[in-house]
Every structure is written in C-alpha cells, then in structure tokens.
Scaffold this motif. Sequence first.
Motif, short mmCIF file in Angstrom:
data_model
loop_
_atom_site.label_atom_id
_atom_site.label_comp_id
_atom_site.label_asym_id
_atom_site.label_seq_id
_atom_site.Cartn_x
_atom_site.Cartn_y
_atom_site.Cartn_z
N LYS A 1 0.83 -1.21 0.00
CA LYS A 1 0.00 0.00 0.00
C LYS A 1 0.86 1.25 0.00
CE LYS A 1 -4.01 -2.12 2.14
NZ LYS A 1 -4.80 -2.32 3.35
N GLN A 2 1.97 1.22 0.74
CA GLN A 2 2.88 2.37 0.78
C GLN A 2 3.51 2.60 -0.60
OE1 GLN A 2 3.25 4.68 3.06
NE2 GLN A 2 4.69 5.73 1.71
N LEU A 3 3.94 1.52 -1.25
CA LEU A 3 4.51 1.66 -2.60
C LEU A 3 3.48 2.19 -3.58
CD1 LEU A 3 6.68 -1.57 -2.97
CD2 LEU A 3 7.49 0.80 -2.88
N ALA A 4 2.25 1.69 -3.50
CA ALA A 4 1.19 2.16 -4.39
C ALA A 4 0.94 3.65 -4.18
CB ALA A 4 -0.08 1.36 -4.15
N LYS A 5 0.95 4.08 -2.93
CA LYS A 5 0.73 5.49 -2.62
C LYS A 5 1.89 6.33 -3.15
CE LYS A 5 0.02 8.58 1.30
NZ LYS A 5 -0.04 8.68 2.76
N GLU A 6 3.11 5.85 -2.92
CA GLU A 6 4.29 6.61 -3.34
C GLU A 6 4.41 6.72 -4.86
OE1 GLU A 6 9.06 6.61 -2.55
OE2 GLU A 6 7.63 6.14 -0.96
N PHE A 7 4.17 5.64 -5.57
CA PHE A 7 4.33 5.66 -7.01
C PHE A 7 3.09 6.13 -7.75
CE2 PHE A 7 7.60 2.39 -5.91
CZ PHE A 7 8.70 3.18 -6.19
N GLY A 8 1.94 6.01 -7.16
CA GLY A 8 0.71 6.51 -7.76
C GLY A 8 0.37 5.86 -9.09
N THR A 9 -0.43 6.57 -9.88
CA THR A 9 -0.93 6.01 -11.13
C THR A 9 -0.17 6.48 -12.37
OG1 THR A 9 -2.56 7.79 -11.30
CG2 THR A 9 -3.26 5.75 -10.20
N ASP A 10 0.77 7.40 -12.18
CA ASP A 10 1.53 7.89 -13.33
C ASP A 10 2.51 6.82 -13.81
OD1 ASP A 10 0.32 10.36 -13.31
OD2 ASP A 10 1.87 11.29 -12.05
N PHE A 11 2.74 6.84 -15.12
CA PHE A 11 3.74 5.93 -15.68
C PHE A 11 5.13 6.52 -15.40
CE2 PHE A 11 -0.02 5.01 -18.27
CZ PHE A 11 -0.10 3.64 -18.05
N PRO A 12 6.14 5.67 -15.22
CA PRO A 12 7.46 6.17 -14.82
C PRO A 12 8.14 7.05 -15.86
CG PRO A 12 7.52 3.78 -15.19
CD PRO A 12 6.09 4.23 -15.31
N TRP A 13 7.74 6.99 -17.11
CA TRP A 13 8.43 7.77 -18.13
C TRP A 13 7.77 9.11 -18.40
CZ3 TRP A 13 6.34 2.91 -18.91
CH2 TRP A 13 5.10 2.86 -19.53
N LYS A 14 6.79 9.49 -17.60
CA LYS A 14 6.15 10.81 -17.76
C LYS A 14 6.92 11.85 -17.03
CE LYS A 14 1.40 10.14 -18.90
NZ LYS A 14 0.05 10.45 -18.54
#
Length: 170
Positions: free
Chosen positions: A157-170
């Motif tokens: 859950k912490q990783l999901a919150k930290e990385f969110g829904t954006d793709f890494p190359w944006k």
Amino acid sequence: METKACIDSLTVKNSHVLPPDTNSHGTLFGGKLMAYIDDVAAISATRHCRKPVVTASIDSIDFLAPVFEGDTICLVSYVTWTHKTSMEVFVKAITENLLTGERKVCTTAFVSMVAVDENNRPTPVPPVKPESDEEKLLHSGAPARHEQRKERSKESKQLAKEFGTDFPWK
C-alpha cells in the motif's frame, strides 16, 4: 458458527498439460499454474464458508520442478486456518509423468481468501479444526504467516501510494 474440519474444504483438480498450456521450453506457463492455484483455493474457501470469496493475497510461489507438456498436474487444496473474515488455503501442486509414473511436488502456496456478502463487504467465516498431523502443522504456523501478510500488505500500500498512477516515463 459451527467449526468445520479442514478435510471438508478439500479440493482436487487434475489437468493434462497440452501444447497451448506451455511456453517455448515445453513447460507449463507459470501464469497458468498460478491461475490453477487461485481456482482451487477459491473452491476450497467457498466450500468452507459457503459464501462468495475473493482472493486477498497469494504468498510467494516457488517453482520447484518443471511441468512438461504431456505431464499431468494435480492440485490439492484445503482451508488450514481462519481469521474473522479471511481464510488461509494451502495448495500443493504435483506433476506426474504419465509414462513413467514419476511424481514431484512442483510448488506449494498459501492463498488468503476473504468471504464477502451480497454487498461485497467482508463477512465472518466459521472456524476450522485441524485433525491430521499435516493440518495441525500448517494450522500452528498460520498466525505468523498472517502477520507477515499484514506487513507485506502495508508495504504494498505504501509503494502504491508513493508511485501513484503515473507511468514512470512521464
């Protein structure tokens, strides 16, 4: 709620491994085996609580032996432990070479299933009573595995919150 024996949720599934089930190495796709694991675990959990269930987590799956085209795969599952609304289901997968009779355990897994009501909200499940030595062994280790799952879920859950829904190359 009435306590139920582990054996009451026993599920056995056999499948012949055919060419569409295999990868370029001639072995069963790992994802296909994972789908089989989820399927038998859901059947066992539903048998135990007689309610709809959803998968909450699958502990690590280690592929211990390859499953070759032409082999059979036999999955055996049953509920080993219950919490308030969740159930731990043990799954063992055995591969068999039908021509030689050689059998190997190709993986084991613990699957957490949650019973849900008509509104898809978690709902209580009956306790389980282990009877055999194997069932008692699995049952005794379940509270520690439950705590490990809770910790792993917090991390996820912490990783999901930290990385969110954006793709890494944006």
